[in-house]
Structures are given as structure tokens and as C-alpha cells.
Design an enzyme around this catalytic site. Structure first.
Site, PDB file in Angstrom:
ATOM      1  N   GLY A  20       0.787  -1.235   0.000  1.00  0.00           N
ATOM      2  CA  GLY A  20       0.000   0.000   0.000  1.00  0.00           C
ATOM      3  C   GLY A  20       0.816   1.281   0.000  1.00  0.00           C
ATOM      4  O   GLY A  20       0.378   2.299   0.529  1.00  0.00           O
ATOM      5  N   ASP A 152      16.374  -3.251  -3.636  1.00  0.00           N
ATOM      6  CA  ASP A 152      16.337  -3.532  -5.074  1.00  0.00           C
ATOM      7  C   ASP A 152      17.534  -2.859  -5.734  1.00  0.00           C
ATOM      8  O   ASP A 152      17.940  -1.782  -5.315  1.00  0.00           O
ATOM      9  CB  ASP A 152      15.074  -2.921  -5.727  1.00  0.00           C
ATOM     10  CG  ASP A 152      13.789  -3.596  -5.280  1.00  0.00           C
ATOM     11  OD1 ASP A 152      13.875  -4.662  -4.654  1.00  0.00           O
ATOM     12  OD2 ASP A 152      12.715  -3.040  -5.565  1.00  0.00           O
ATOM     13  N   LYS A 191       5.857  -9.058  14.327  1.00  0.00           N
ATOM     14  CA  LYS A 191       7.319  -9.046  14.325  1.00  0.00           C
ATOM     15  C   LYS A 191       7.855  -7.766  13.672  1.00  0.00           C
ATOM     16  O   LYS A 191       7.460  -7.401  12.566  1.00  0.00           O
ATOM     17  CB  LYS A 191       7.867 -10.265  13.563  1.00  0.00           C
ATOM     18  CG  LYS A 191       7.391 -11.611  14.085  1.00  0.00           C
ATOM     19  CD  LYS A 191       7.698 -11.841  15.550  1.00  0.00           C
ATOM     20  CE  LYS A 191       9.142 -12.194  15.828  1.00  0.00           C
ATOM     21  NZ  LYS A 191       9.370 -12.383  17.283  1.00  0.00           N
ATOM     22  N   LYS A 227      10.157  -0.084  19.846  1.00  0.00           N
ATOM     23  CA  LYS A 227      11.266  -0.889  19.321  1.00  0.00           C
ATOM     24  C   LYS A 227      11.791  -0.287  18.023  1.00  0.00           C
ATOM     25  O   LYS A 227      12.986  -0.130  17.812  1.00  0.00           O
ATOM     26  CB  LYS A 227      10.754  -2.304  19.030  1.00  0.00           C
ATOM     27  CG  LYS A 227      11.372  -3.363  19.885  1.00  0.00           C
ATOM     28  CD  LYS A 227      10.939  -4.713  19.344  1.00  0.00           C
ATOM     29  CE  LYS A 227      11.398  -5.807  20.287  1.00  0.00           C
ATOM     30  NZ  LYS A 227      10.826  -7.083  19.916  1.00  0.00           N
ATOM     31  N   GLY A 368      -9.645  -2.336 -24.665  1.00  0.00           N
ATOM     32  CA  GLY A 368      -8.900  -3.563 -24.916  1.00  0.00           C
ATOM     33  C   GLY A 368      -8.233  -3.513 -26.279  1.00  0.00           C
ATOM     34  O   GLY A 368      -8.417  -2.560 -27.041  1.00  0.00           O
ATOM     35  N   CYS A 395     -14.146   2.915 -25.140  1.00  0.00           N
ATOM     36  CA  CYS A 395     -13.124   2.778 -26.161  1.00  0.00           C
ATOM     37  C   CYS A 395     -13.375   1.552 -27.045  1.00  0.00           C
ATOM     38  O   CYS A 395     -14.258   1.594 -27.892  1.00  0.00           O
ATOM     39  CB  CYS A 395     -11.740   2.788 -25.527  1.00  0.00           C
ATOM     40  SG  CYS A 395     -10.495   3.319 -26.718  1.00  0.00           S
ATOM     41  N   GLY A 397     -14.934  -0.885 -26.217  1.00  0.00           N
ATOM     42  CA  GLY A 397     -16.336  -1.167 -25.901  1.00  0.00           C
ATOM     43  C   GLY A 397     -17.294  -0.368 -26.765  1.00  0.00           C
ATOM     44  O   GLY A 397     -18.411  -0.817 -27.053  1.00  0.00           O
ATOM     45  N   HIS A 526     -11.775   7.524 -22.651  1.00  0.00           N
ATOM     46  CA  HIS A 526     -11.842   6.767 -21.394  1.00  0.00           C
ATOM     47  C   HIS A 526     -12.331   7.673 -20.257  1.00  0.00           C
ATOM     48  O   HIS A 526     -11.505   8.259 -19.550  1.00  0.00           O
ATOM     49  CB  HIS A 526     -10.461   6.219 -21.031  1.00  0.00           C
ATOM     50  CG  HIS A 526      -9.979   5.155 -21.949  1.00  0.00           C
ATOM     51  ND1 HIS A 526     -10.195   3.820 -21.719  1.00  0.00           N
ATOM     52  CD2 HIS A 526      -9.311   5.224 -23.118  1.00  0.00           C
ATOM     53  CE1 HIS A 526      -9.668   3.103 -22.705  1.00  0.00           C
ATOM     54  NE2 HIS A 526      -9.126   3.943 -23.564  1.00  0.00           N
ATOM     55  N   GLU A 528     -13.332   6.911 -17.472  1.00  0.00           N
ATOM     56  CA  GLU A 528     -12.925   6.400 -16.151  1.00  0.00           C
ATOM     57  C   GLU A 528     -11.700   7.117 -15.599  1.00  0.00           C
ATOM     58  O   GLU A 528     -11.504   7.175 -14.391  1.00  0.00           O
ATOM     59  CB  GLU A 528     -12.692   4.885 -16.202  1.00  0.00           C
ATOM     60  CG  GLU A 528     -11.503   4.398 -17.028  1.00  0.00           C
ATOM     61  CD  GLU A 528     -11.820   4.143 -18.493  1.00  0.00           C
ATOM     62  OE1 GLU A 528     -12.805   4.721 -18.997  1.00  0.00           O
ATOM     63  OE2 GLU A 528     -11.069   3.377 -19.134  1.00  0.00           O
TER      64      GLU A 528
HETATM   65  N1  GLN Z   1      -7.885  -1.335 -29.690  1.00  0.00           N
HETATM   66  C1  GLN Z   1      -8.668  -0.157 -29.898  1.00  0.00           C
HETATM   67  C2  GLN Z   1      -7.879   0.946 -30.592  1.00  0.00           C
HETATM   68  O1  GLN Z   1      -6.666   0.938 -30.522  1.00  0.00           O
HETATM   69  C3  GLN Z   1      -9.262   0.341 -28.618  1.00  0.00           C
HETATM   70  C4  GLN Z   1      -8.240   0.831 -27.655  1.00  0.00           C
HETATM   71  C5  GLN Z   1      -8.746   0.903 -26.235  1.00  0.00           C
HETATM   72  O2  GLN Z   1      -9.759   0.303 -25.895  1.00  0.00           O
HETATM   73  N2  GLN Z   1      -8.042   1.622 -25.388  1.00  0.00           N
HETATM   74  O3  GLN Z   1      -8.440   1.826 -31.169  1.00  0.00           O
END
Ligand code: GLN
Length: 553
Positions: A20, A152, A191, A227, A368, A395, A397, A526, A528
Site C-alpha cells: 500500500g 532492489d 514481528k 522498538k 482492450g 473505447c 467497448g 476513457h 474512467e
Molecule cells: N484497440 C482499440 C484501438 O486501438 C481500442 C483501444 C482501447 O480500448 N483503449 O483503437
């Protein structure tokens, strides 16, 4: 006159990752902001990837896009959500970005024949970038989260840059270590040794932490605080107990219970500001999260859920958050169901399986890439359209929602996107003209249509009703677009393009009129990425409203 000095807080991980650190960084930002300071949050990622755009979301989680178009780690999403504001393109750094800059400069003879080395050149470039982000945000305080944990190899240059900044500005730099305190089930006792060792290891880099945030399943007792305090020569107040909480939105509140902002202000020689607002808004929101009982069921139909035996939702984290915030706003708790689109593919998928979709109040198909899982998504979209289940496409979608419409309403059975089958006759979704050359040149990194672009919103549409304005600005990440040659046909068949780029060429939002379907809408962008707990996104809110109403028919 002496210019005002910037303050820096470096957040460093101890013992192990995944405890987190990102939420701790975000929460420190939120509480300092509530004290009236201008704060920016910066993630320093150790990867050699120049940005996060080329990373597989199943392994690395969501790629979060900033207004500037930079493709970043999902932590940046938390930062913006907790600060309730957008961050700049200077707020995300990767080792790859830094090394590339230095090596390119060397090739251009910018170092005047000197031997170019990690120290000082890489380190100083990192310092320069920390300072640049403070300036870009005109902030009082920059909180830098160093990716990875102490020990690291990959993040050592970031640590070295932070150390040097402390040497240069002893009163302006503070260190916070977020560490893990295990409670082994066989022992039943918390611990502190791993954390003590992490503190010592950090000390061997020349950094003494000022605050230790001890993450654990349960609260830490005084004895263990003491501690750790002794181990790192700190006052016991500077050891903060951070037990697991019901929701991440409790974290800033818990930090304040332990006087975190006060301690940080003292360490950084900061005086109280007149414009402090306090964290009341947070407390109200956190209470809403706890007390909302009535539910709304939303399905996310995606393909990045499964890794080995586990189902992860990290690839869609901003989508999940956006759904939750709008649901809370409407007095509901979102129950989110992950649906693997591949389960809906092939001739043999039973009718009952589709009927199970009925139990969802709303369906989201998120962004996607590529071919896999597409036919399943198309089948689900068709079911949602025909059975009037609220549908929100983000997008890909949206692109798929239009392909489904072309196939099943226009009757163009081979309708598809160039991304899947460039040989098809009906390429409803096609490559954007400026993208063709990039793909031919294998120029994949940071080359999509990325970041914030404006769009005009058509009056008397669902989109306009939600936004309540004619011009919006949203974040993008795509290579393909609605093929202009099919817009007339699609429009004649009832699809409404309610959002367009200002030159009218790119289709940004598609929807069906409310009298045809309660909510069947997709965005090329997008939304979101701009949904925030204290400012939910209007399109998500409109979608959830329709989802809630589904049960009231
Ligand atoms: N693959 C699609 C494009 O490149 C949609 C991209 C996405 O969903 N971000 O246009």
C-alpha cells in the site's frame, strides 16, 4: 528576495512490495492538500520501459493516461483520485525515460566529450526531473513515491537522487518508509525485525527515514512502536501504525489520527496555512462507503482477469472505481461481477448462460486490444441491446458496440475492425490515417492518439443530459476510429453520434435514443480516467442511474 523553497517528501518501501505504498503516498498528498498546501505527487518507476504503455495489463495492471498523453502506472490514477485534480506529464518518471534522455544527449554531444556515467549524470537528471515536476505544478510540496523496495538494484539511482536532495536542502526534504509488519499465524505476535532491517538497509544508502508507516493486518502496539523508534533513532510519535482498513478512503483519516500532517509540517519547517479546509469531505465520503447497503449489480466483460489460479481486476481499476463513485453518489453500493468474455464465444454457449446476464443491472465493456475475446463481447453486447440492459462501452467497448450494430441491425455480417481483420469488406472501425505509418514502422510506444482532446456534444442526447454542456475534454488511448464511410448508414439505422471532435471527423460518443433503449452508449475516450471519489464522472452516473432503474420497471 529569496525564492520560496519547494519541499519534498520521498516515500520508500521496506520489506516487500504490495503493502500500500501508493495509497500511503496518495493519502499523504490528500491530507497535506487539506492543510491548504499545493501538493503534487510523483511516481518514480524503476522500469527501463520509457513509459507504461507497452506493458501487459495482466502483469502490470492498468495503463493510466494523463491529460498530457503520457501512459503511466496505475498508481497515478490513485494520486489523481485522492488529490481530486489532474497531474502533469512531469509527474511520472521511469528509469527508461531518464536513461534514454541521457543517452540521446550523449549521442548529440551534449556532454562536451565527458565520460557519461550513472553518477553524476543519471542521478542529476533524476534530481532535475523532481525539481521540474515541482515547478510544473507550482506546488509547495512534491511527494515522490520511489517504486520497488529498499534493497532492489533497480531503484538505487532514485534513492541516490533523493539522498543528494536532502544533502542540498536539509530543511526541505523528509523521508517516509512504508514497511510491513508480519503477524505469523503460528506465533500470533507482530514481528518488527524485517522492518528494522529495512531501515538499516536504507541507512546504508545514507538515508535515515523520518517517519515509518508500519503496515499490518492489525494495529501496532506501543511496545513495537518503541522498538522501531529506537532502531532508527526516532521519536516514537514518528512511527505510525497503519492497520488494514475497511476501505482505502479511511487511510488519510487514520493518518490524521496519528497527526501525520502535523509531523510532516514540523519536519519540513512549514507554517500553518490560513486556507486549510480539513478532511471533512473525506470523512463524509468514507462514511458513505461504510454505510451504503443497497446494491446495484454491474458486470465488467473483459479479457484481462485471469492469471494462473487468480482473478485480478487491476487491469480495469479506474473503471471499477468510476462505477463505485457514481453508485455511492446515487446511494448504492456497486457489486462488480467480472465476466470473462471468452466464456461467451462459440456456437455451443447455452441460452441459459446469456439469460444469466439478466441478473446484472448494467454491463460495461472496457478498453482492450486485439482479437481474443472479441466475439464473446459482441455476443454480450447484442444481448444487452436486444434485452434493454443498460450498456456502457469504453473505447474498444464503443467500437465493438458499433460493429455489433452494423452486423445485426444493418445486416453487414462481416462488419469488423481493421485491428482484427483488415481483409474484411466492411471495416466499420478503421485505422486512423496518421496511425498507419506508425504501425508500418513498428513505432508502437507512446504513438496512439493519447491524452486529452476536446469534443462537441450534441444537444438533446443522453450525453448532453449527463454533461450539461456543449464542449467536453476527455482522455484518449486508441489507434482506430469509426470509419467515416459508414456514419451515414449507421445514423440512418438509428445510431446517434452525440459527441464528435471539433472538426467533426472523429466520432467520440455513440448512443441509442432513450425511447429505444434505456442506456446504450459508448465513448471513444476513457471517462474512467477522470472519475474521482469527490467528483464522480457524469456519464458513469447516468449509466448507474439507468442500471438502478432497470429493477424499477
Ligand atoms: N484497440 C482499440 C484501438 O486501438 C481500442 C483501444 C482501447 O480500448 N483503449 O483503437
Amino acid at each position: 528576495m529569496k525564492s520560496k523553497s519547494h519541499k519534498y517528501i520521498f516515500v520508500i518501501g521496506g520489506v516487500m512490495s504490495g503493502v500500500g505504498k501508493g495509497i500511503a503516498t496518495s493519502s499523504i498528498g490528500a491530507i497535506l492538500q487539506s492543510k491548504g498546501f499545493v501538493v503534487n505527487l510523483l511516481k518514480a518507476d524503476p522500469y527501463l520501459n520509457v513509459d507504461a504503455g507497452t506493458m501487459n495489463p495482466v502483469e502490470h495492471g492498468e495503463v493510466f493516461v494523463l491529460d498530457s498523453g503520457l501512459e503511466t502506472d496505475q498508481d497515478m490514477g490513485n494520486y489523481e483520485r485522492f488529490l481530486n485534480r489532474s497531474l502533469s506529464g512531469d509527474d511520472y518518471i521511469t528509469s527508461g525515460m531518464v536513461y534514454k534522455h541521457v543517452i540521446d544527449a550523449e549521442r548529440a554531444l551534449k556532454y562536451g566529450g565527458k565520460c557519461v556515467e550513472a553518477i553524476p549524470h543519471i542521478r542529476d537528471e533524476i534530481v532535475h526531473r523532481f525539481e521540474k515536476s515541482a515547478k510544473a505544478n507550482k506546488s509547495d510540496i512534491t511527494v515522490v513515491e520511489i517504486g520497488g523496495t529498499v534493497g532492489d538494484y533497480q531503484n538505487i539511482m532514485f534513492m541516490e537522487a533523493a539522498r543528494v536532495m536532502k544533502v542540498m536542502h536539509p530543511h526541505d526534504v523528509a523521508f517516509v518508509m512504508v514497511s510491513y509488519m508480519p503477524v505469523p499465524s503460528k506465533l500470533g505476535e507482530m514481528k518488527s525485525k524485517p522492518t528494522q532491517n529495512a531501515i538499516r538497509q536504507l541507512f546504508s544508502y545514507g538515508i535515515n527515514t523520518d517517519i515509518v508507516i508500519a503496515r499490518s493486518e492489525v494495529p501496532m502496539d506501543y511496545k513495537r512502536r518503541e522498538k522501531i523508534a529506537i532502531a532508527c533513532s526516532l521519536p516514537v510519535e514518528q512511527i505510525i501504525s497503519a492497520p488494514d482498513s475497511e476501505s482505502v478512503f479511511d487511510v488519510p483519516i487514520n493518518f490524521e489520527k496519528d497527526n501525520m500532517s502535523h509531523i510532516l509540517m514540523k519536519l519540513l519547517h512549514l507554517r500553518k496555512k490560513k486556507n486549510e479546509t480539513g478532511i471533512k469531505e473525506w470523512v463524509d465520503f468514507a462514511n458513505k462507503v461504510k454505510n451504503t447497503k443497497e446494491t446495484v449489480n454491474i458486470a465488467i466483460v473483459g479479457k484481462y482477469f485471469n492469471t494462473g489460479d487468480f482473478v485480478l481486476t487491476d487491469a480495469y481499476v479506474s473503471v471499477l472505481e468510476a462505477i463505485k463513485y457514481s453508485s455511492y453518489k446515487l446511494g448504492k453500493k456497486a457489486v462488480i461481477h467480472t465476466v470473462n468474455s471468452r466464456d461467451y464465444e462459440g456456437e455451443n454457449v447455452k441460452k441459459e448462460k446469456f439469460m444469466a446476464i439478466e441478473k446484472f443491472d448494467g454491463i460495461v465493456v472496457p478498453g482492450g486490444f486485439g482479437e481474443s475475446g472479441i466475439e464473446g463481447k459482441l455476443a454480450v453486447i447484442q444481448y444487452a441491446r436486444e434485452n434493454k440492459i443498460p450498456y456502457f462501452g469504453l473505447c474498444y467497448g464503443m467500437q465493438l458496440m458499433i460493429i455489433e450494430y452494423a452486423r445485426n441491425v444493418l445486416g453487414l455480417k462481416d462488419a469488423t475492425t481493421t485491428e482484427i481483420n483488415p481483409e474484411s469488406k466492411n471495416l466499420i472501425i478503421d485505422i486512423m490515417s496518421d496511425q498507419k505509418k506508425k504501425l508500418e514502422d513498428c513505432n508502437y510506444g507512446g504513438s496512439m492518439r493519447l491524452g486529452a482532446y476536446p469534443a462537441n456534444i450534441e444537444k438533446d442526447t443522453i450525453a448532453h443530459g449527463a454533461y450539461g454542456k456543449d464542449l467536453i475534454q476527455e482522455r484518449h488511448r486508441h489507434r482506430y476510429e469509426v470509419n467515416p464511410e459508414y456514419i451515414k448508414q449507421l445514423t440512418n439505422a438509428g445510431l446517434v453520434f452525440s459527441g464528435k471532435s471539433p472538426n467533426g471527423i472523429l466520432m467520440e460518443i455513440a448512443e441509442l435514443p432513450k425511447k429505444v433503449h434505456p442506456f446504450f452508449l459508448g465513448t471513444q475516450f476513457h471517462p474512467e480516467f477522470l472519475a474521482r471519489p469527490l467528483a464522480p464522472h457524469p456519464l458513469f452516473t447516468e449509466f448507474i442511474k439507468a442500471a438502478i432503474n432497470k429493477n424499477r420497471k
